[in-house]
Scaffold this motif. Structure first.
Motif, PDB file in Angstrom:
ATOM      1  N   LEU A   1       0.841  -1.202   0.000  1.00 22.67           N
ATOM      2  CA  LEU A   1       0.000   0.000   0.000  1.00 22.67           C
ATOM      3  C   LEU A   1       0.874   1.249   0.000  1.00 22.67           C
ATOM      4  N   TYR A   2       1.989   1.192   0.716  1.00 31.38           N
ATOM      5  CA  TYR A   2       2.907   2.328   0.720  1.00 31.38           C
ATOM      6  C   TYR A   2       3.570   2.511  -0.640  1.00 31.38           C
ATOM      7  N   VAL A   3       3.886   1.411  -1.316  1.00 34.05           N
ATOM      8  CA  VAL A   3       4.480   1.516  -2.655  1.00 34.05           C
ATOM      9  C   VAL A   3       3.535   2.280  -3.583  1.00 34.05           C
ATOM     10  N   THR A   4       2.249   1.931  -3.513  1.00 33.26           N
ATOM     11  CA  THR A   4       1.253   2.618  -4.343  1.00 33.26           C
ATOM     12  C   THR A   4       1.137   4.082  -3.953  1.00 33.26           C
ATOM     13  N   ALA A   5       1.089   4.358  -2.650  1.00 35.88           N
ATOM     14  CA  ALA A   5       0.952   5.743  -2.188  1.00 35.88           C
ATOM     15  C   ALA A   5       2.149   6.585  -2.616  1.00 35.88           C
ATOM     16  N   LEU A   6       3.351   6.021  -2.512  1.00 37.31           N
ATOM     17  CA  LEU A   6       4.546   6.760  -2.928  1.00 37.31           C
ATOM     18  C   LEU A   6       4.515   7.064  -4.418  1.00 37.31           C
TER      19      LEU A   6
ATOM     20  N   GLY B   1      11.570  13.513  -0.145  1.00 36.40           N
ATOM     21  CA  GLY B   1      12.186  12.963   1.054  1.00 36.40           C
ATOM     22  C   GLY B   1      11.325  12.028   1.868  1.00 36.40           C
ATOM     23  N   THR B   2      10.034  11.905   1.525  1.00 32.98           N
ATOM     24  CA  THR B   2       9.137  11.105   2.355  1.00 32.98           C
ATOM     25  C   THR B   2       9.522   9.629   2.334  1.00 32.98           C
ATOM     26  N   GLU B   3       9.983   9.143   1.193  1.00 30.71           N
ATOM     27  CA  GLU B   3      10.350   7.727   1.120  1.00 30.71           C
ATOM     28  C   GLU B   3      11.481   7.403   2.089  1.00 30.71           C
ATOM     29  N   ALA B   4      12.422   8.322   2.254  1.00 28.50           N
ATOM     30  CA  ALA B   4      13.525   8.069   3.180  1.00 28.50           C
ATOM     31  C   ALA B   4      13.005   7.918   4.607  1.00 28.50           C
ATOM     32  N   LEU B   5      12.087   8.786   5.014  1.00 24.25           N
ATOM     33  CA  LEU B   5      11.503   8.665   6.356  1.00 24.25           C
ATOM     34  C   LEU B   5      10.727   7.366   6.491  1.00 24.25           C
ATOM     35  N   LEU B   6      10.055   6.968   5.427  1.00 19.99           N
ATOM     36  CA  LEU B   6       9.243   5.761   5.460  1.00 19.99           C
ATOM     37  C   LEU B   6      10.121   4.514   5.619  1.00 19.99           C
TER      38      LEU B   6
ATOM     39  N   ASP C   1      16.550   9.750  -2.010  1.00 19.60           N
ATOM     40  CA  ASP C   1      16.940  11.128  -1.736  1.00 19.60           C
ATOM     41  C   ASP C   1      16.224  11.617  -0.473  1.00 19.60           C
ATOM     42  N   PRO C   2      16.949  11.912   0.609  1.00 16.04           N
ATOM     43  CA  PRO C   2      16.292  12.411   1.823  1.00 16.04           C
ATOM     44  C   PRO C   2      15.676  13.792   1.658  1.00 16.04           C
ATOM     45  N   GLY C   3      16.041  14.499   0.579  1.00 12.25           N
ATOM     46  CA  GLY C   3      15.447  15.793   0.302  1.00 12.25           C
ATOM     47  C   GLY C   3      15.591  16.745   1.473  1.00 12.25           C
ATOM     48  N   PRO C   4      14.511  17.415   1.867  1.00 13.24           N
ATOM     49  CA  PRO C   4      14.609  18.415   2.937  1.00 13.24           C
ATOM     50  C   PRO C   4      14.846  17.818   4.314  1.00 13.24           C
ATOM     51  N   TYR C   5      14.758  16.485   4.446  1.00 12.15           N
ATOM     52  CA  TYR C   5      14.937  15.852   5.759  1.00 12.15           C
ATOM     53  C   TYR C   5      16.375  15.403   6.008  1.00 12.15           C
ATOM     54  N   ARG C   6      17.277  15.708   5.094  1.00  8.41           N
ATOM     55  CA  ARG C   6      18.668  15.269   5.234  1.00  8.41           C
ATOM     56  C   ARG C   6      19.300  15.736   6.550  1.00  8.41           C
ATOM     57  N   PRO C   7      19.102  16.990   7.008  1.00 10.42           N
ATOM     58  CA  PRO C   7      19.771  17.410   8.252  1.00 10.42           C
ATOM     59  C   PRO C   7      19.460  16.522   9.449  1.00 10.42           C
ATOM     60  N   TRP C   8      18.254  15.960   9.520  1.00 16.46           N
ATOM     61  CA  TRP C   8      17.866  15.157  10.678  1.00 16.46           C
ATOM     62  C   TRP C   8      18.181  13.673  10.470  1.00 16.46           C
ATOM     63  N   LEU C   9      18.332  13.264   9.224  1.00 17.33           N
ATOM     64  CA  LEU C   9      18.670  11.872   8.935  1.00 17.33           C
ATOM     65  C   LEU C   9      20.174  11.623   8.967  1.00 17.33           C
ATOM     66  N   GLU C  10      20.954  12.595   8.551  1.00 16.46           N
ATOM     67  CA  GLU C  10      22.393  12.381   8.413  1.00 16.46           C
ATOM     68  C   GLU C  10      23.060  11.966   9.720  1.00 16.46           C
ATOM     69  N   PRO C  11      22.767  12.610  10.874  1.00 13.15           N
ATOM     70  CA  PRO C  11      23.409  12.145  12.113  1.00 13.15           C
ATOM     71  C   PRO C  11      23.073  10.693  12.445  1.00 13.15           C
ATOM     72  N   LEU C  12      21.829  10.280  12.214  1.00 12.83           N
ATOM     73  CA  LEU C  12      21.431   8.898  12.487  1.00 12.83           C
ATOM     74  C   LEU C  12      22.181   7.931  11.581  1.00 12.83           C
ATOM     75  N   LEU C  13      22.334   8.289  10.306  1.00 13.57           N
ATOM     76  CA  LEU C  13      23.054   7.426   9.370  1.00 13.57           C
ATOM     77  C   LEU C  13      24.530   7.322   9.758  1.00 13.57           C
TER      78      LEU C  13
END
Length: 672
Positions: free
Chosen positions: A527-532, A546-551, A573-585
């Protein structure tokens, strides 16, 4: 496993290898269970469907044998004496667990639905994809089976509609010759379909073959009269009249509504002077309507809105500029701006106009301008300065205070004036300014409820739809899925009735979220694949980027203390969420020092629907690398959302209960 109903019944493994289904009865049982669409088919129903009355004495045993054989070929690697995961026994019968995307008939329906909601140019490839799924008549193995008749007829009717809709889109985009070729074959095979003849005549006329177009309509009249004994409907007569009269503009798409549009637009151009202010007002109204027609319309409206505002300000008439700026009351539900720079410019223009609008003589106009400020200041779109580091003490930034004050004044003015449409617009601004802290789901539900009431009482379908989408988000954040289901069903009905296709993207995300919360992540994944996929072509980059990266991080974040494995987000592509994802990665790659340094400067999450999951990401990273200042700040922020899920309030996905993240963060703080 993929299954085929649009032709001979088939099953194909995930590597593309056809599955040998065995005897015809085996295929028939599989097809009957697929037609049931995930519902249980009792054994006695299967017996009645597979055999004419009376069934043979050993029919029940035979059905069980067929099911056992199907289980062996559908799950060849299943260990002996373990229950089937696909073809399961449930209650009095059997159920086939097949994802919607795994059945070609369901994919056809979903793609056709997307095509019907798209603009003609975008619809054509979707219609081609949908029709390309057909390999022959539906359920071709069982042409006389009673149980298959209704489903075969339903799917065939959808296919014929798809053929005609594709042709209509070709005509609308100037490919009348291609449409005519397809329609000549279509009407020959299905001569009783009046719409097919009308489309064929229109395509022939647009191809410069007026005589052939009129001959096609005469043939349609004769066939309908001689073979069906009916008179043609009024649409056929209208089509003939339009062809005889000749189009005002041969490039204009056909149909009675399109003809009226073309003639009215031509009359407008002839009658209204080129520099008349009426043109600016009319353009503003057109852009407002264009924004809700779908992805292409939203893109166009967003592109031209700023230009229109600039033209209005260039006239030197402050009242005109204010009315143009304040007229764009398009309902907005997503809290990250699609184009932050344009939003910030619009906020500045609205603030300039509001400053010249007297509070006493123009309260309604001023309230509209304040609503623009509140709506367009979503997330961090109107921020004067970059956000402070996330570990810094919380503060109310001046731009946020201005936007919140604008929303409050607009709502108060609209209530005082008793103007329902103005109040609906102002409440949209109040919704956008309700994200000052985490945990606002309970505060936002009343806003949604009031919008629904205003919409139903005063004929404001767009804002009623907005209210229902807000309620879906708020109820999801609180885990009240039964109530959210009701809102989603009502939203879909409204979206279809009033041609608001973008709303169904949000309900598709909600249904994926609900499945992940009440069933499992594997069940929700398709269902998420379809929504994306639908979101990527929605014209809403604020939602899509960037939503797929959060998902992808959902399974990680729902396991306490887990960090993402290296490469988890490769290709995303984390898009606009890169600043908050990069430390976790970085922490997940075993680089705690770099992760700590990244946390030192990471900005606070935006004030939007995803602030809770972003704070949870920061808390997880800070816990992993022992960053005490950020841990304390994250705990302070998330404590306000103790009773909610981390992300559920977005209506998109959830990282699990906020309380779980708080408990883990508090334990890490004690240990640090």
């Amino acid at each position: 496993m993929d299954y085929g109903l649009l032709g001979p019944v088939t099953a194909t493994s995930d590597d593309g290898t056809p599955v040998a289904l065995g005897a015809p009865r085996h295929r028939e049982v599989l097809a009957r269970l697929l037609v049931a669409r995930g519902r249980v088919v009792p054994v006695d129903r299967l017996v009645a469907d597979l055999w004419e009355d009376p069934p043979p004495a050993g029919a029940v045993g035979a059905v069980r044998t067929f099911v056992a054989a199907l289980r062996r070929v559908l799950e060849p690697d299943r260990p002996a004496r373990t229950p089937s995961r696909l073809l399961v026994t449930e209650g009095p019968g059997y159920l086939l667990r097949a994802d919607r995307t795994a059945v070609d008939a369901r994919r056809f329906e979903d793609t056709a639905e997307q095509a019907a909601a798209a603009a003609p140019s975008a619809a054509i490839p979707l219609w081609d994809t949908a029709l390309g799924l057909w390999r022959g008549p539906a359920l071709a193995d069982f042409p006389t089976a009673r149980w298959a008749g209704a489903e075969r007829a339903r799917l065939e009717a959808l296919r014929l509609n798809a053929v005609e809709s594709r042709a209509d889109a070709l005509i609308a985009t100037g490919s009348a010759r291609e449409a005519a070729v397809a329609l000549e074959a279509h009407t020959a095979a299905h001569p009783w379909r009046e719409d097919g003849w009308i489309l064929l005549a229109t395509a022939l006329d647009r191809s410069g073959r007026r005589g052939d177009a009129l001959a096609a309509l005469r043939t349609a009249r004769r066939i309908l009269a001689e073979e069906l004994g009916t008179d043609p409907g009024p649409a056929l007569a209208r089509a003939e009249a339009l062809i005889l009269r000749g189009p005002a503009d041969p490039a204009t798409p056909g149909g009675s509504a399109d003809g009226v549009w073309a003639r009215t637009a031509a009359a407008w151009d002839r009658s209204v002077p080129a520099r008349a202010k009426a043109r600016l007002h009319a353009t503003a109204s057109l852009l407002r309507d264009l924004a809700v027609t779908g992805a292409e319309g939203l893109d166009e409206a967003r592109e031209h809105r700023a230009d229109l505002v600039a033209e209005a300000e260039a006239t030197g008439d402050p009242d005109l500029a204010a009315r143009i700026i304040g007229s764009y009351d398009v309902p907005a539900v997503w809290t990250r701006a699609d184009d932050p720079q344009t939003s910030a410019a619009l906020v500045r223009a609205a603030a300039r106009a509001a400053a010249t609008t007297p509070r006493d003589t123009g309260p309604a106009l001023r309230a509209r301008l304040l609503s623009v400020i509140a709506v367009e200041s979503r997330g961090d779109a109107a921020a004067d300065l970059p956000p402070a580091p996330a570990s810094a003490p919380p503060s109310v930034e001046p731009w946020r205070a201005r936007a919140a004050h604008a929303a409050d004044e607009a709502v108060a003015t609209a209530r005082r004036l008793g103007d329902p449409s103005l109040l609906a617009f102002a409440l949209n601004g109040a919704f956008m300014q309700s994200f000052g802290t985490c945990g606002g789901a309970t505060r936002r539900d009343p806003i949604g409820r009031e919008l629904v009431g205003l919409g139903t009482a005063h004929g404001l379908p767009g804002h009623e739809l907005l209210g229902r989408l807000i309620r879906i988000q708020a109820l999801s954040g609180q885990g009240r899925f039964t109530e959210a289901d009701t809102q989603a069903e009502a939203a879909d009905l409204l979206a279809d009735r009033h041609e608001r296709p973008l709303a169904r993207i949000f309900t598709a995300w909600y249904r994926a979220l609900r499945t992940s919360e009440t069933d499992s992540w594997p069940a929700a994944h398709p269902l998420y694949v379809t929504a994306l996929a639908r979101t990527g072509s929605s014209g809403m980059p604020g939602l899509a980027d960037g939503t797929e990266a959060l998902l992808r991080l959902v399974p990680v974040m729902r396991e306490p203390g887990t960090l993402p494995v290296p490469g988890l987000l490769d290709g995303t592509d984390p898009g606009p969420y890169r600043p908050w994802l990069e430390p976790l990665l970085l922490a997940g790659r075993g680089e705690p020092g770099q992760a700590r340094r990244a946390l030192d400067t990471v900005p606070r999450p935006p004030h939007d629907l995803l602030q809770e999951p972003l704070w949870c990401l920061l808390a997880r990273t800070a816990s992993a690398v022992g960053h005490r200042p950020l841990l304390r700040r994250a705990i302070d922020e998330l404590t306000r959302a103790t009773a909610e899920s981390a992300g559920g309030g977005s209506g998109l996905f959830s990282y699990g209960p906020v309380m779980d993240h708080l408990t883990a963060a508090a334990a890490a703080l004690d240990e640090a």
